[in-house]
Design a protein around this motif. Sequence first.
Motif, PDB file in Angstrom:
ATOM      1  N   MET A 138      48.271  -1.134  19.508  1.00  0.00           N
ATOM      2  CA  MET A 138      47.965  -1.457  20.905  1.00  0.00           C
ATOM      3  C   MET A 138      48.602  -0.461  21.876  1.00  0.00           C
ATOM      4  N   SER A 139      49.838  -0.039  21.571  1.00  0.00           N
ATOM      5  CA  SER A 139      50.490   0.904  22.484  1.00  0.00           C
ATOM      6  C   SER A 139      49.831   2.272  22.388  1.00  0.00           C
ATOM      7  N   SER A 140      49.187   2.553  21.247  1.00  0.00           N
ATOM      8  CA  SER A 140      48.419   3.787  21.121  1.00  0.00           C
ATOM      9  C   SER A 140      47.175   3.709  22.010  1.00  0.00           C
ATOM     10  N   VAL A 141      46.573   2.511  22.038  1.00  0.00           N
ATOM     11  CA  VAL A 141      45.377   2.310  22.869  1.00  0.00           C
ATOM     12  C   VAL A 141      45.723   2.481  24.346  1.00  0.00           C
ATOM     13  N   THR A 142      46.840   1.885  24.787  1.00  0.00           N
ATOM     14  CA  THR A 142      47.205   2.016  26.203  1.00  0.00           C
ATOM     15  C   THR A 142      47.521   3.477  26.529  1.00  0.00           C
ATOM     16  N   ALA A 153      43.313   6.529   9.668  1.00  0.00           N
ATOM     17  CA  ALA A 153      43.796   7.860  10.056  1.00  0.00           C
ATOM     18  C   ALA A 153      42.681   8.646  10.730  1.00  0.00           C
ATOM     19  N   PHE A 154      41.458   8.511  10.188  1.00  0.00           N
ATOM     20  CA  PHE A 154      40.306   9.209  10.761  1.00  0.00           C
ATOM     21  C   PHE A 154      40.092   8.810  12.219  1.00  0.00           C
ATOM     22  N   TYR A 155      40.163   7.511  12.497  1.00  0.00           N
ATOM     23  CA  TYR A 155      39.949   7.053  13.878  1.00  0.00           C
ATOM     24  C   TYR A 155      41.097   7.446  14.801  1.00  0.00           C
ATOM     25  N   GLU A 206      39.579  10.173  17.133  1.00  0.00           N
ATOM     26  CA  GLU A 206      39.255   9.649  18.465  1.00  0.00           C
ATOM     27  C   GLU A 206      40.458   9.703  19.412  1.00  0.00           C
ATOM     28  N   PHE A 207      41.577   9.054  18.993  1.00  0.00           N
ATOM     29  CA  PHE A 207      42.722   8.974  19.896  1.00  0.00           C
ATOM     30  C   PHE A 207      43.343  10.349  20.147  1.00  0.00           C
ATOM     31  N   LYS A 267      34.772   1.728  27.026  1.00  0.00           N
ATOM     32  CA  LYS A 267      34.225   0.850  25.992  1.00  0.00           C
ATOM     33  C   LYS A 267      34.471   1.449  24.610  1.00  0.00           C
ATOM     34  N   LYS A 268      34.286   2.764  24.516  1.00  0.00           N
ATOM     35  CA  LYS A 268      34.471   3.462  23.234  1.00  0.00           C
ATOM     36  C   LYS A 268      35.932   3.379  22.773  1.00  0.00           C
ATOM     37  N   ILE A 269      36.866   3.503  23.727  1.00  0.00           N
ATOM     38  CA  ILE A 269      38.294   3.412  23.384  1.00  0.00           C
ATOM     39  C   ILE A 269      38.602   2.035  22.801  1.00  0.00           C
ATOM     40  N   TRP A 270      38.087   0.994  23.465  1.00  0.00           N
ATOM     41  CA  TRP A 270      38.353  -0.371  22.973  1.00  0.00           C
ATOM     42  C   TRP A 270      37.634  -0.655  21.657  1.00  0.00           C
ATOM     43  N   MET A 271      36.460  -0.019  21.473  1.00  0.00           N
ATOM     44  CA  MET A 271      35.744  -0.150  20.199  1.00  0.00           C
ATOM     45  C   MET A 271      36.595   0.400  19.066  1.00  0.00           C
ATOM     46  N   THR A 272      37.176   1.605  19.286  1.00  0.00           N
ATOM     47  CA  THR A 272      38.030   2.232  18.280  1.00  0.00           C
ATOM     48  C   THR A 272      39.231   1.335  17.996  1.00  0.00           C
ATOM     49  N   ALA A 273      39.814   0.773  19.060  1.00  0.00           N
ATOM     50  CA  ALA A 273      40.948  -0.136  18.890  1.00  0.00           C
ATOM     51  C   ALA A 273      40.538  -1.338  18.052  1.00  0.00           C
ATOM     52  N   GLY A 274      39.338  -1.851  18.315  1.00  0.00           N
ATOM     53  CA  GLY A 274      38.811  -2.990  17.564  1.00  0.00           C
ATOM     54  C   GLY A 274      38.678  -2.673  16.085  1.00  0.00           C
ATOM     55  N   ILE A 275      38.145  -1.478  15.788  1.00  0.00           N
ATOM     56  CA  ILE A 275      37.985  -1.051  14.391  1.00  0.00           C
ATOM     57  C   ILE A 275      39.346  -0.980  13.701  1.00  0.00           C
ATOM     58  N   LEU A 276      40.334  -0.379  14.385  1.00  0.00           N
ATOM     59  CA  LEU A 276      41.683  -0.250  13.808  1.00  0.00           C
ATOM     60  C   LEU A 276      42.285  -1.631  13.523  1.00  0.00           C
TER      61      LEU A 276
END
Lengths: 239, 111
Positions: free
Chosen positions: A106-110, B63-65, B69-70, B20-29
């Motif tokens: 989560m902190s990576s996302v923020t 790791a790929f995501y 992405e990040f 939206k794409k950032i949160w999608m990636t977070a969702g996948i993780l």
Amino acid sequence: MSTTAHTIDTTDKNIWDGGQSPLKASYGKLMMWFFLLSDAFTFSALLITYGLIRSAHPTYDGTVEAFTFSNEYWPIPEKVFEAVPFLHGVSLPLVFVGIMTFILIMSSVTMVLAVEAGHRMDKKAVEKWMLWTIIGGLTFLGCQAWEWTHFIHGTGGGGASLSWNEYGPADFAGLFFFITGFHGTHVFSGVLLNFLIYYNTVTGVYERRGHYEMVEKVGLYWHFVDLVWVFVFTFFYLV
Amino acid sequence: MHTEETAQIQVIPADKEKIKKIWMTAGILGLVTALEFLIAFTVPHEMETLRVSIFVAMTIVKAFYIVGEFMHLKYEVKALIWSILIPMILVTWLLIALIHEGSAIYNAIYL
């Protein structure tokens, strides 16, 4: 005449001759990538050492239910890490470490959201997301402090030190301290860097500079710390 | 005064698709981590090879995501992608070689 020579010069110019960015990344970002690669080598060395030492020890081959701690074989991680704060005596294997993983992701996302806000020159949003990232990092560190305390004091069998532990062979605790400790140190320095970025954002350093690239660079470091945890989670706690 | 007014920082509004794409990636993780958790307690310990392969595969997905992405590596030039990936592929070889070495040490001591 000099102009003609100049034209010939540029057309024959190799992309590595200078004056341009062959990797299409700024110097700072590139150096952060190469630093992270070298840091990945260090973490790999620690995890590979874990793999080597673990595969040189006998594995437990009874049922999971009948498992007891012994120095004769490598422990099953889910039997070692099954405590959660405030739920004393309840067996919740890997739940706490799962929560820690979630916090770090989560902190990576923020952090990504802070970088995104930086691209838009949105100072207020960068401040908000950097603050969330710092909170996430500090929470993770707090969790790790609890995890270490619990691991060192143990569950009545004598706990753990670098030379001996109640859970399994001596190397088990040694590797736990080194791997999670080295990662925790990275989280700690990451929090410090994040705070520096937050401070510079609030005081308007990046706004005056005209870009928020520092957020991106420290963001790379922060994601790397998250990435390492993903590997530690798998190789230390799951496998 | 007027020049200072025009020099004011322009905040670009957020692109909804990007967020939206950032949160999608977070969702996948999050989902993959939850799935790992599930597998840790449903696939029996006797099927060690299967467990380990699933965990390693899922770690690579995560790791790929994270890196793609990040850390945005997916969108960098090929030369940069390969200068990061090739050394790590060689490190993977070291991992395999030394785990093999570890079992040889085990054999020498216990067998």
